[in-house]
Design an enzyme around this catalytic site. Sequence first.
Site: not given
Ligand code: GUN
Length: 298
Positions: A55, A99, A122
């Site tokens: 990311k 995350q 998100d």
């Molecule tokens: N962990 C797995 N997928 C995601 C996501 O789309 N966003 C976040 N914040 N954590 C994740």
Amino acid sequence: MTVAKRIDGKARAAALAASITEKTAALLKKHGIKPGLAVVIIGEDPASQVYVRNKKRTAESCGFHSVQHTLPKNAAESDVLKLIDELNNDTAIHGILVQLPLPDHLDEQAITQAITPSKDVDGFHFVNIGKLTAGHTSDAFVPCTPAGCMLMIEDELGRDLSGKNAVVIGRSNIVGKPMASLLLQANATVTVTHSRTKDLSKVVAGADIVVAAVGRPDMVKADWVKPGAVVIDVGINRVEKTVDGETKMVLTGDVDYDDVSKVAAAITPVPGGVGPMTITMLMANTLRSARLAAGLGA
Ligand code: GUN
């Protein structure tokens, strides 16, 4: 025997990222605004570390201001909430992502709901979930994975899914439920299935669109799938496979790709399908947030 089109998520994501990079440069040049993304990671989950690194790298390559906050696995909830409060009030930050999964002692709901809805790239805040469910997508942040899946479905079938049956396998808050909302908004007839669904294969057999997000390696087989269906595989499972007498760990989806390829019209591979799209949609959401914050319209 037909062979399905392999939907190249990596190439689609790269094209989208190029357009985001261009728009980001224009935003900086014209308005002096640089989209800012803050990613918070708590603990040392190895898969999460890989995702967060990707990311950050993608944010930088799009020309964003990118910051990462790494907290120890025993971080107090009050410290996490304090950090979120600071990021909520930081005008250089337009997107905040914590995350998941979190260490067990932390309350996921308290943390995801502490992020201000206007920076919730998100799409996990109840305000954004509510807007999506009510069909107010013009100013909602849509969760990145289903948003990416939707773009790939639109590429194959167009934006109006009237008359199409869509079956979503899995009812998670991150994928299954928002995916169902997006498909419904595009006029598909939507069925959400899950671990308590009876005769799952029969339900899937009626689908023109299948989105699999359950975390069961190679579960969906060719004899489940209607010939000509579009199949989107959200699963990413680590399994041991023996290839040429050698056992190794490989990534595989929830769909048996080789088998289902014989009947589907189009199918996403794992890896190289949904994954790259998810990261790029996060960038799209962050750019959108920066534009909205400046009153420029999405
Ligand atoms: N962990 C797995 N997928 C995601 C996501 O789309 N966003 C976040 N914040 N954590 C994740």
